[in-house]
Design an enzyme around this catalytic site. Structure first.
Site, PDB file in Angstrom:
ATOM      1  N   ASP A 223       0.667  -1.090   0.007  1.00 55.88           N
ATOM      2  CA  ASP A 223       0.034   0.100   0.016  1.00 55.88           C
ATOM      3  C   ASP A 223       1.039   1.188  -0.020  1.00 55.88           C
ATOM      4  O   ASP A 223       2.025   1.150   0.297  1.00 55.88           O
ATOM      5  CB  ASP A 223      -0.734   0.040   1.270  1.00 55.88           C
ATOM      6  CG  ASP A 223      -2.116   0.925   0.936  1.00 55.88           C
ATOM      7  OD1 ASP A 223      -2.023   1.769   0.178  1.00 55.88           O
ATOM      8  OD2 ASP A 223      -3.239   0.947   1.642  1.00 55.88           O
TER       9      ASP A 223
HETATM   10  C1  BGC Z   1      -5.014   3.504   0.191  1.00 54.06           C
HETATM   11  C2  BGC Z   1      -5.031   2.431  -1.063  1.00 54.06           C
HETATM   12  C3  BGC Z   1      -5.213   3.095  -2.334  1.00 54.06           C
HETATM   13  C4  BGC Z   1      -3.429   3.823  -2.231  1.00 54.06           C
HETATM   14  C5  BGC Z   1      -3.309   4.645  -3.487  1.00 54.06           C
HETATM   15  C6  BGC Z   1      -4.016   4.398   0.189  1.00 54.06           C
HETATM   16  O1  BGC Z   1      -3.902   5.245   1.128  1.00 54.06           O
HETATM   17  O2  BGC Z   1      -5.016   2.668   1.279  1.00 54.06           O
HETATM   18  O3  BGC Z   1      -6.421   1.701  -1.013  1.00 54.06           O
HETATM   19  O4  BGC Z   1      -4.882   2.362  -3.470  1.00 54.06           O
HETATM   20  O5  BGC Z   1      -3.529   4.726  -1.363  1.00 54.06           O
HETATM   21  O6  BGC Z   1      -4.139   5.939  -3.541  1.00 54.06           O
END
Ligand code: BGC
Length: 819
Positions: A223
């Site tokens: 993530d």
């Molecule tokens: C989130 C993800 C997301 C990523 C990119 C993170 O803060 O937990 O679900 O895909 O950011 O935006």
């Protein structure tokens, strides 16, 4: 292709290989032009495909996870996958960052709305359908967040303490199905820890479970900013650190190989997973990219399109209506337009239906007013709108519908002074604009830049508006040429990823209908500052006696539609809710409107269960979740009966949070001392309510229809069960027939009932159908801790067949023999 991938890996230097183990930028992986390896592009998701613009390039805003969960319709969700694949193609996106399949433990979790359900089977079947739809369009899904990212409270550090059976029987089920039944091509690790170890460094979860047991051969990415180490992460199985520039992999990984801490074969494996993914999405195998610099070879750079086609909208609207749950109907819905001369549309969410906040948000093509959608369906009626109360936590971003073209013009300059002609101009459809790195690819790398944002604003209300300017970098706001807010020496605030200023506010008088020219100029405060940003907030003047006006309008109307709920300020990635209450004066407003007009439809626009203390008194209650940009029209379709409210609850609505699976225990939620203990074990959602005999306000699987169903006896067949059902109503109706399993004398503690199958059918008046639901040996299984495997014990079982987890129409006894 394996040979080609092997050849490519053999041709790469260690540094080139390492460069492919981390993002180059926010949404791109690095490219290697000399070998023809382009930059893979990823994008959020899951409620649409945003693309890489941070100023609002439009894309179709689709229903949120719980709305999808409410459809109980894998066939429809698979068509939604087709739409998403087309949306991704329009944005030149190779990997869609979704679906989110974590199981809902508590309605308070900030991302509940992104998930599908509290039930693993329902979640798994919908996730499989979503992934199959997207991936057959040549776009990868990146299923997330693996695993137990079930709350936002301390999400970057908290450890989910969960036992083996609960993990496998509940929380891992959708991931397992996505791998084994949909062959998902990518997976994102969660921010949190599971049993003390970060999810991105879990040899057990990534290695033994995901790769060895399930046979996952796709890419594992972190993530965003969720990587915490170099050697431990890659040795556990993390392939790709996102985003870039890298903190832990990339060059640091090459250094770790040179230092003898990581074997080069590990990096080869990571690169193999990435190249396999690129092959699957069809971007490998092109010719070497001549003369391109490594960080500029984005497959879709500069090639994002807006589609806005009718077919996608139609599917979006179908999901919105099939996901809307009719919770209460005292013979009010559907409404015959001929009986209505005036409609009062009331409530803070009626101006534009809300979506949840955070990374899943996209910039929609249109922000439809519920009143406008209803006016189209009630052409002879007068439709009035009254806000009634407000639920804004902060000064809201300017409503772009009040700008000509519903957009800002953005001019980019190759100097810091906004001097001369702009290099290029584009439109911004989002009121919060950010530019990371070079603000526009047409500008000169390494030089100084600035941006001017302008628009022609026509207020809809006269009076003193409250304006606010927040920026990353220095900024000034001018209205009709006059400097109104000077933020050229910004004070440090919290927005724009920590690079933003505080919100500088002022009052400004506007007259309804008289246009003004707005101009915001933004420029970097120090050279090399990598982010610029601007947000103009504009709060309408308070309407005197807003509450009373709303109630009076309801009293004077033939039909009242009151739209309440939450929005991205209350329900979002990044934080949890504190309680189930609708914020502000909404409960009081609903009660007053119901008292004033017994033909009141209450529409709840929220992504997760909320408290509905007035539900028993309302004429009708519709739970529409966050239905996306087709939601207002979907709602109007349902009100007049052009569409069925096809949804069934994918999550229990409790009377109190304490009634739910995590009870009153702070250890179980939100956690203490850095740990959240899954004390409920497998008793999540309705498993908990039914096993303990706790009455919810609305149970799992519940939802009314415009149809009315009679049923025959249940029959067991060689493939499962069958039941004859007839729609005896004068209208078309939807039935979701559900089968729950009860183990009569289980060898381990099992829930009172577990969903093991369902079928959704739509029947015309007087139509009869034999509904068959397939079951197999795996329907009886549970996770056996001693054997570390699924197991079905021989013995007596009962099948409970009905229209919700509590509305059981028939039971059937089954004897499972020894194999
Ligand atoms: C989130 C993800 C997301 C990523 C990119 C993170 O803060 O937990 O679900 O895909 O950011 O935006």
């Amino acid at each position: 292709m394996t040979t080609q991938i092997d050849d490519l890996i053999a041709a790469m230097t260690l540094d080139e290989k390492a460069s492919l183990t981390a993002g180059a930028t926010l949404w791109y992986v690095a490219s290697i032009p000399r070998l023809g390896i382009p930059a893979l592009k990823v994008s959020d998701g899951p409620s649409g495909v945003r693309g890489d613009s941070m100023i609002g390039r439009r894309s179709l805003s689709l229903p949120c996870g719980t709305a999808i969960g409410s459809t109980w319709n894998p066939e429809l969700v698979s068509r939604l996958g087709d739409v998403l694949a087309a949306e991704a193609a329009a944005k030149s996106v190779n990997v869609l960052l979704g679906p989110t399949v974590c199981i809902i433990r508590t309605p308070l979790a900030g991302r509940t709305f992104e998930s599908y359900s509290e039930d693993p089977l329902l979640t798994a079947l919908l996730a499989v359908a979503y992934i199959q739809g997207v991936q057959r369009g040549g776009v990868a899904c990146c299923i997330k967040h693996f695993a137990c990212n079930d709350q936002e409270y301390e999400r970057m550090t908290i450890s989910a303490q969960v036992d083996e059976r609960t993990l496998h029987e509940i929380h891992l089920v959708p991931f397992e199905a996505a791998v084994s039944e949909a062959s998902v091509w990518a997976l994102m690790t969660a921010y949190n820890k599971v049993n003390g170890t970060y999810c991105g460094e879990q040899p057990d979860l990534i290695g033994r479970v995901l790769r060895d047991r399930w046979g996952f051969d796709g890419l594992v990415m972190s993530d965003w900013f969720g990587t915490h180490s170099t050697a431990p992460a890659v040795q556990a199985g993390l392939d790709l650190e996102m985003p870039g520039p890298s903190a832990w992999l990339g060059p640091s990984l090459a250094a770790a190989v040179r230092a003898g801490e990581v074997e080069e074969a590990v990096v080869d494996g990571q690169v193999r997973h990435l190249l396999t993914l690129m092959d699957r999405v069809g971007i490998l195998g092109g010719a070497a990219v001549q003369g391109a610099s490594p960080d500029v070879v984005g497959v879709g750079r500069g090639a994002e399109r807006e589609t806005n086609d009718t077919w996608s909208r139609q599917v979006a609207r179908e999901v919105a209506t099939e996901g809307t749950v009719l919770l209460v109907n005292r013979q009010l819905l559907p409404v015959d337009p001929a009986t209505v001369r005036t409609i009062a549309v009331i409530g803070p969410n009626a101006g534009a239906l809300a979506m949840g906040g955070g990374s899943s948000e996209v910039t929609p093509y249109r922000r439809r007013r519920v009143a406008d959608a209803l006016a189209e369906r009630f052409p002879a009626a007068e439709v009035v709108y009254e806000e009634g109360c407000r639920i804004t936590k902060h000064l809201p971003t300017l409503d772009l519908r009040l700008l000509d073209g519903e957009a800002y013009q953005v001019e980019y300059f190759d100097n810091a002074e906004r001097a001369g002609d702009p290099v290029i101009t584009e439109q911004a459809y989002n009121g919060r604009m950010a530019w990371v790195g070079l603000p526009h690819s047409s500008l000169t790398e390494g030089g100084s830049h600035s941006v001017r944002v302008s628009g022609r604003f026509t207020p809809d209300v006269s009076g003193t508006w409250r304006l606010g300017l927040e920026s990353a970098g220095a900024a000034e706001l001018r209205i009709d040429g006059e400097l109104v807010i000077d933020n050229s020496r910004p004070e440090r605030g919290t927005g724009f990823y920590g690079a933003g200023s505080t919100l500088v506010e002022t009052d400004y008088p506007f007259e309804a209908g008289t246009a003004s020219e707005i101009s915001i100029e933004v420029w970097p405060r120090k050279s090399g500052w990598p982010i610029l940003g601007a947000r103009l907030a504009a709060g309408r003047p308070e309407v005197a006696n807003s509450f009373e006006r709303a109630v009076a309008a309801a009293a004077a109307a033939d039909l009242a539609v009151v739209v309440v709920g939450l929005n991205s300020e209350w329900e979002s990635e990044g934080f949890d809710r504190h309680d189930l209450r609708l914020p502000g004066e909404q409960d009081r407003l609903v009660e007053a409107v119901i008292a004033a007009n017994d033909r009141t439809v209450v529409v709840v626009n929220a992504g997760s269960p909320v408290d509905l203390p007035w539900a028993e008194q309302a004429g009708a209650v519709l739970m529409c979740w966050y239905p996306g940009e087709e939601g207002a029209d979907g709602l109007a379709d349902i009100v007049v009966g052009a569409a069925e409210p096809g949804g069934r609850l994918p999550v229990t609505f409790p009377y109190t949070v304490g009634d739910g699976a995590t009870g009153e225990s702070a250890r179980a939620y939100p956690g203490t001392d850095g740990e959240v203990v899954y004390e409920e074990g497998v008793m999540v959602g309705y498993r908990h309510f039914n096993t303990l005999g706790i009455e919810p306000r609305f149970c799992f699987g519940y939802g009314l229809s415009y149809g009315d169903f009679h049923h025959g006896d249940v029959h067991t067949t060689s493939r499962g069960i069958a039941m004859e059902v007839t729609n005896v109503a004068a209208r078309r109706g939807t039935l979701v027939l559900q089968v729950y399993l009860r183990a009569v004398e289980p060898e381990v503690v099992r829930p009172d009932r577990e969903l093991i199958g369902f079928r959704k059918v739509v029947l015309d008046p007087e139509q009869t159908e034999t509904v068959e639901i397939e079951l197999d040996a795996s329907s009886f299984r549970y996770w056996h801790v001693d054997g570390h495997a699924w197991r079905t014990d021989p013995g007596q079982y009962q099948l409970l067949i009905g229209a919700s987890s509590q509305d059981i129409w028939a039971t059937a006894d089954i004897n499972v023999g020894v194999d």
